[in-house]
Write a protein that holds these residues in place. Structure first.
Motif, short mmCIF file in Angstrom:
data_model
loop_
_atom_site.label_atom_id
_atom_site.label_comp_id
_atom_site.label_asym_id
_atom_site.label_seq_id
_atom_site.Cartn_x
_atom_site.Cartn_y
_atom_site.Cartn_z
N MET A 129 8.24 8.63 6.41
CA MET A 129 7.06 9.20 5.04
C MET A 129 6.24 10.54 5.58
O MET A 129 6.13 11.28 4.29
N ASN A 130 5.81 10.62 5.99
CA ASN A 130 4.95 11.41 5.82
C ASN A 130 5.30 13.39 6.32
O ASN A 130 5.29 14.28 5.55
N LEU A 131 6.69 13.10 6.48
CA LEU A 131 7.61 13.84 7.27
C LEU A 131 8.08 14.05 6.02
O LEU A 131 8.47 15.10 5.33
N VAL A 132 8.65 13.40 5.28
CA VAL A 132 9.65 13.49 4.00
C VAL A 132 8.78 14.03 3.06
O VAL A 132 8.39 15.00 2.15
N ASN A 133 7.55 13.80 2.74
CA ASN A 133 6.04 14.04 2.28
C ASN A 133 5.85 15.91 2.08
O ASN A 133 5.82 16.29 1.55
N ILE A 134 6.47 16.18 3.55
CA ILE A 134 5.30 16.89 3.42
C ILE A 134 7.12 18.57 2.98
O ILE A 134 6.22 19.25 2.08
N PHE A 135 8.32 18.16 3.41
CA PHE A 135 9.55 18.44 2.34
C PHE A 135 8.93 18.21 1.39
O PHE A 135 10.00 19.17 0.55
N LEU A 136 8.61 17.31 0.81
CA LEU A 136 8.70 16.73 -0.93
C LEU A 136 7.93 17.90 -1.33
O LEU A 136 8.11 18.18 -2.78
N GLY A 137 6.09 17.95 -1.27
CA GLY A 137 5.53 19.39 -1.26
C GLY A 137 6.32 20.51 -1.22
O GLY A 137 5.67 21.69 -1.91
N LEU A 138 6.29 20.90 0.01
CA LEU A 138 7.50 22.15 -0.41
C LEU A 138 8.39 22.86 -1.45
O LEU A 138 8.04 22.91 -1.97
N ASP A 139 9.28 21.53 -1.70
CA ASP A 139 9.64 21.67 -3.23
C ASP A 139 9.22 21.78 -4.20
O ASP A 139 9.82 22.53 -4.86
N LEU A 140 8.25 20.67 -4.07
CA LEU A 140 7.66 20.59 -5.39
C LEU A 140 7.04 21.99 -5.47
O LEU A 140 6.48 22.33 -6.66
N PHE A 141 6.78 22.86 -4.67
CA PHE A 141 5.57 24.30 -4.89
C PHE A 141 6.80 25.23 -5.41
O PHE A 141 6.29 26.34 -6.47
N LYS A 142 7.60 25.11 -4.89
CA LYS A 142 9.24 25.82 -4.93
C LYS A 142 9.12 25.87 -6.77
O LYS A 142 9.32 27.22 -7.10
N LEU A 190 1.23 -1.12 0.06
CA LEU A 190 -0.01 0.10 0.28
C LEU A 190 1.24 1.02 -0.73
O LEU A 190 0.62 2.29 -0.29
N THR A 191 1.93 0.79 0.47
CA THR A 191 2.90 2.65 0.61
C THR A 191 3.82 3.23 -0.30
O THR A 191 3.61 3.54 -0.75
N LEU A 192 3.96 1.78 -1.75
CA LEU A 192 4.04 1.85 -3.10
C LEU A 192 3.19 2.88 -3.55
O LEU A 192 3.29 2.50 -4.96
N ILE A 193 2.20 2.80 -3.58
CA ILE A 193 1.00 3.42 -3.92
C ILE A 193 1.93 4.89 -4.88
O ILE A 193 0.81 5.38 -5.31
N CYS A 194 2.54 5.14 -4.11
CA CYS A 194 3.73 6.58 -4.52
C CYS A 194 4.48 6.80 -5.22
O CYS A 194 4.07 7.98 -5.77
N GLU A 195 4.19 5.73 -5.61
CA GLU A 195 4.68 5.43 -7.09
C GLU A 195 4.62 5.98 -7.74
O GLU A 195 4.43 6.78 -8.88
N LEU A 196 2.92 6.19 -8.05
CA LEU A 196 2.55 6.61 -9.17
C LEU A 196 2.55 8.46 -9.35
O LEU A 196 2.83 8.45 -10.11
N HIS A 236 -0.32 7.70 2.39
CA HIS A 236 0.52 7.75 3.56
C HIS A 236 -0.22 8.21 4.84
O HIS A 236 0.25 7.91 5.87
N ILE A 237 -1.75 9.22 4.63
CA ILE A 237 -1.85 9.54 5.75
C ILE A 237 -2.51 8.32 6.34
O ILE A 237 -3.03 7.92 7.05
N LEU A 238 -3.59 8.36 5.15
CA LEU A 238 -4.49 7.27 5.56
C LEU A 238 -4.07 5.52 6.18
O LEU A 238 -4.72 4.67 6.76
N ILE A 239 -3.03 5.62 6.00
CA ILE A 239 -2.05 4.20 6.20
C ILE A 239 -1.92 4.07 8.03
O ILE A 239 -2.09 3.54 8.75
N THR A 240 -0.99 5.52 8.25
CA THR A 240 -0.85 5.67 9.33
C THR A 240 -2.93 5.97 9.80
O THR A 240 -2.25 4.97 11.46
N ILE A 241 -3.52 6.64 9.21
CA ILE A 241 -4.71 6.46 10.23
C ILE A 241 -4.86 5.02 10.77
O ILE A 241 -5.58 4.60 11.77
N LYS A 242 -4.77 4.32 10.07
CA LYS A 242 -5.28 2.78 9.54
C LYS A 242 -4.13 2.39 10.94
O LYS A 242 -4.99 1.35 11.76
N LEU A 243 -2.95 2.38 10.97
CA LEU A 243 -2.20 1.81 12.54
C LEU A 243 -2.18 2.04 13.23
O LEU A 243 -2.10 1.28 14.35
#
Length: 274
Positions: free
Chosen positions: A247-260, A168-174, A217-224
């Protein structure tokens, strides 16, 4: 001189961990008769062969080759995950397939093979980045990321637990598909933000970031967290929560980098036109 020495020490450390990982996999295959782990080695070989094909027939630049192989892995992993989930949805339904017993101790058809191939890719990619020094810094985040993935994936494959969680975590590969497409596109010199292809790429980049990466990744964390009481007293839950927090922390930084990056590309085009 000191900087070069630090980089050499960093490279040596990660090479050593990669060798230890490989010895561990071979030991499991040979002495514990875990022949199914041969697919991990097959994954390494598959992506290394893809590397050679691109290098000799397309373009020799190490970064371009590495990114192209990463794009191939993201595509293969995404197709695999989609097929696995659709098959489970059709045969068992959503309520059953996401049951704790299924996610923790079950193994959906095709999951083990898909994880083995992705594990092989992470090892290949780690080696390729080390070989061509496609990293920077004293503690390169990309090498640490790959090392952690190798440890988590390999332990799950050895113990045959939480493999469905990992797929399920590999869904991010999309989303990774469009990250790599953007990188290859820019290396190819296509940077016109008014181009329909570039606009479509950015739209898909943002959609898949929020749905396939951040959302999943947020949904997986909630499920855990929701199923925490159903885990035993082992290390699986703490490791899973720690991994998802990372992973969620990395996603936040990735989102900020993507926006920049998005703002930078949008701002560069008008100046280029002038």
């Amino acid at each position: 001189m000191a900087r070069g020495s630090h980089e050499n020490n960093t490279g040596a450390f990660f090479v050593a961990t990669l060798v230890l990982w490989f010895v561990s996999v071979v030991f499991e295959i040979v002495f514990h008769k875990r022949t199914e782990l041969v697919y991990v080695v097959a994954g390494c070989c598959f992506y290394q062969i893809a590397n050679w094909v691109i290098r000799f027939f397309v373009f020799r630049d190490p970064l371009f080759v590495n990114t192209s192989v990463s794009l191939l892995h993201s595509s293969v992993a995404s197709i695999s995950v989609i097929l696995i989930l659709v098959n489970q949805w059709a045969t068992k339904g959503l309520s059953t397939m996401f049951d704790h017993a299924q996610l923790f101790g079950g193994t959906w058809p095709g999951v083990y093979l898909a994880l083995c191939f992705s594990c092989g890719y992470f090892a290949y990619d780690q080696w390729d980045m080390l070989r061509y020094r496609l990293y920077s810094g004293l503690i390169p985040s990309i090498l640490v990321h790959h090392l952690l993935l190798l440890v988590c994936f390999t332990l799950a494959l050895y113990r045959r637990v939480t493999v469905n969680y990992l797929i399920l975590t590999l869904i991010c590969e999309l989303h990774s598909i469009f990250l790599h497409v953007r990188k290859v596109r820019r290396m190819a010199g296509v940077r016109d933000t008014n181009c329909k292809f570039v606009r479509a790429e950015w739209a898909l980049n943002w959609i898949t970031f929020f749905l396939a990466r951040l959302g999943s990744h947020i949904l997986i964390t909630i499920k855990l967290i929701k199923d925490a009481s159903k885990f035993g007293k082992g290390v699986e839950l703490p490791l899973a929560l720690f991994g998802m927090a990372g992973m969620n922390l990395v996603n936040i930084f990735l989102g900020l980098d993507l926006f920049k990056a998005y703002r930078r590309e949008k701002n560069q085009h008008p100046r280029h036109q002038e």
